[in-house]
Design an enzyme around this catalytic site. Structure first.
Site, mmCIF file in Angstrom:
data_model
loop_
_atom_site.group_PDB
_atom_site.id
_atom_site.type_symbol
_atom_site.label_atom_id
_atom_site.label_comp_id
_atom_site.label_asym_id
_atom_site.label_seq_id
_atom_site.Cartn_x
_atom_site.Cartn_y
_atom_site.Cartn_z
ATOM 1 N N THR A 52 0.857 -1.187 0.000
ATOM 2 C CA THR A 52 0.000 0.000 0.000
ATOM 3 C C THR A 52 0.889 1.231 0.000
ATOM 4 O O THR A 52 2.067 1.138 0.320
ATOM 5 C CB THR A 52 -0.881 -0.010 1.277
ATOM 6 N N ASP B 260 -8.778 -2.731 4.316
ATOM 7 C CA ASP B 260 -8.981 -1.578 5.211
ATOM 8 C C ASP B 260 -8.796 -0.234 4.516
ATOM 9 O O ASP B 260 -9.351 0.790 4.952
ATOM 10 C CB ASP B 260 -7.991 -1.648 6.382
ATOM 11 N N ARG C 285 -12.928 -8.356 -3.238
ATOM 12 C CA ARG C 285 -12.355 -8.248 -1.874
ATOM 13 C C ARG C 285 -11.956 -6.793 -1.578
ATOM 14 O O ARG C 285 -11.319 -6.140 -2.385
ATOM 15 C CB ARG C 285 -11.126 -9.145 -1.762
ATOM 16 N N GLY D 61 -0.996 -2.947 5.853
ATOM 17 C CA GLY D 61 -0.861 -4.287 6.435
ATOM 18 C C GLY D 61 -2.023 -5.133 5.970
ATOM 19 O O GLY D 61 -2.816 -4.697 5.126
ATOM 20 N N THR D 62 -2.121 -6.332 6.494
ATOM 21 C CA THR D 62 -3.215 -7.210 6.082
ATOM 22 C C THR D 62 -4.529 -6.593 6.559
ATOM 23 O O THR D 62 -4.824 -6.562 7.753
ATOM 24 C CB THR D 62 -3.034 -8.611 6.690
ATOM 25 N N GLY D 63 -5.291 -6.087 5.580
ATOM 26 C CA GLY D 63 -6.444 -5.250 5.887
ATOM 27 C C GLY D 63 -7.459 -5.896 6.799
ATOM 28 O O GLY D 63 -8.057 -5.221 7.656
HETATM 29 N N1 ASP Z 1 -4.042 -2.848 3.705
HETATM 30 C C1 ASP Z 1 -3.981 -3.300 2.342
HETATM 31 C C2 ASP Z 1 -5.129 -4.242 2.106
HETATM 32 O O1 ASP Z 1 -5.398 -5.085 2.940
HETATM 33 C C3 ASP Z 1 -2.714 -3.972 1.986
HETATM 34 C C4 ASP Z 1 -1.464 -3.343 2.559
HETATM 35 O O2 ASP Z 1 -1.515 -2.340 3.216
HETATM 36 O O3 ASP Z 1 -0.372 -3.877 2.343
HETATM 37 O O4 ASP Z 1 -5.727 -4.187 1.057
#
Ligand code: ASP
Length: 296
Positions: A162, A193, A190, A213-215
């Protein structure tokens, strides 16, 4: 106008240890110094975060805009959001396809529509009506960002990235913007966040925040607004407020990072992943651009 300004950028919390991110760090430094000049010349925080994120999207160096990859249905779906602190105006798009600068469309939602969030086909239609440039040849436009190979995408589940920016301008106004290609190999539709105001992005009179991060974990942990509440209501220091939410992300099984700036021009950047590509500069501190050194 006050002499005080501050700007922080991130290029995602998914860098791999051992990879060379020199190009990325140079790019972030160049952008931060451009942003600093804009803030010094009186540009608003809102315009600066949009310009920063648009440049990050167009570079193809990060998992956003040009550096995004198709979902399992073969379509590139993008998410972006932007928020201005003092007016609390916000705009966001999700699952928008083949638009060069989704953050620009998010800003158009903020400025030219009564909505906060527009998704999917509706977002594409809105972008079209607002005259945004579409990607005419998707097969040749998108590139793999720095540090990501086809083999990585096949090997690592939920590989992601991101870009984001937070700024305080000379009027004392705050703004934040975030944009992503999401997660490699994601199912069609999908949404993470990033486009959710209060989760991936937040700005109010006191604080501006952009997450990466992993949303799914950031949504479940409460995201950016819970950081703002920790800072404003629970009396946390800026750094403590970031870590309180990030520790919750970790407890739930996720990782990532976030950047924030306060109305006093304080900048905080934290991550619990291997690294986070980032840069910052303010009237009170020199420009830094780095990836792996521990949190500031
Ligand atoms: N937050 C982003 C998502 O989950 C991915 C990322 O920030 O690396 O889509």
């Amino acid at each position: 106008m006050s002499e005080k300004y501050a700007l922080a950028l991130h290029g995602g919390a998914g860098p791999k240890a051992g990879e060379d991110y020199t190009i990325v760090e140079a790019h972030l430094a160049e952008l931060a110094s451009m942003g600093e000049e804009l803030l010094k010349s009186g540009e608003s925080a809102l315009d600066v975060v949009e310009i920063m994120v648009s440049n990050l999207e167009s570079s193809g160096l990060y998992v956003a805009g040009k550096g995004s990859a198709p979902n399992v249905a073969g379509q590139v779906e993008l998410d972006a959001s932007i928020m201005e602190g003092h007016t609390r105006q916000a705009g966001s798009v999700s699952a928008i396809q083949d638009v060069k600068n989704p953050v620009g469309v998010a800003k158009a939602v903020l400025e030219n529509s009564p909505c906060v969030m527009i998704t999917g086909e509706g977002a594409n239609k809105f972008a079209d009506e607002q005259g945004f440039e579409a990607v005419s040849d998707p097969k040749n436009y998108y590139v793999l960002p720095v540090g990501v190979t086809q083999a990585d995408i096949e090997q690592y589940e939920m590989m992601h990235g991101t870009v984001g920016a937070v700024a305080l301008d000379g009027q004392g106004n705050l703004a934040a913007a975030t944009s992503t290609g999401g997660v490699f190999g994601k199912p069609a539709g999908r949404v993470g966040d990033t486009p959710i105001i209060g989760v991936g992005t937040w700005a109010d009179q006191d604080i501006a925040i952009s997450c990466t991060g992993t949303g799914e974990f950031f949504i479940r942990a409460g995201g950016a607004l819970s950081v703002a509440n920790g800072y404003k209501l629970a009396g946390d220091t800026l750094s403590k407020a970031l870590w309180r939410m990030l520790d919750e992300v970790k407890r739930l099984g996720g990782d990532g990072g976030l950047i924030a700036v306060s109305k006093d021009g304080e900048i905080a950047m934290a991550y619990n992943s291997d690294g986070m590509k980032r840069a910052s500069v303010s009237s009170g501190s020199d420009l830094i651009s780095t990836t792996f050194a521990k949190s500031d």
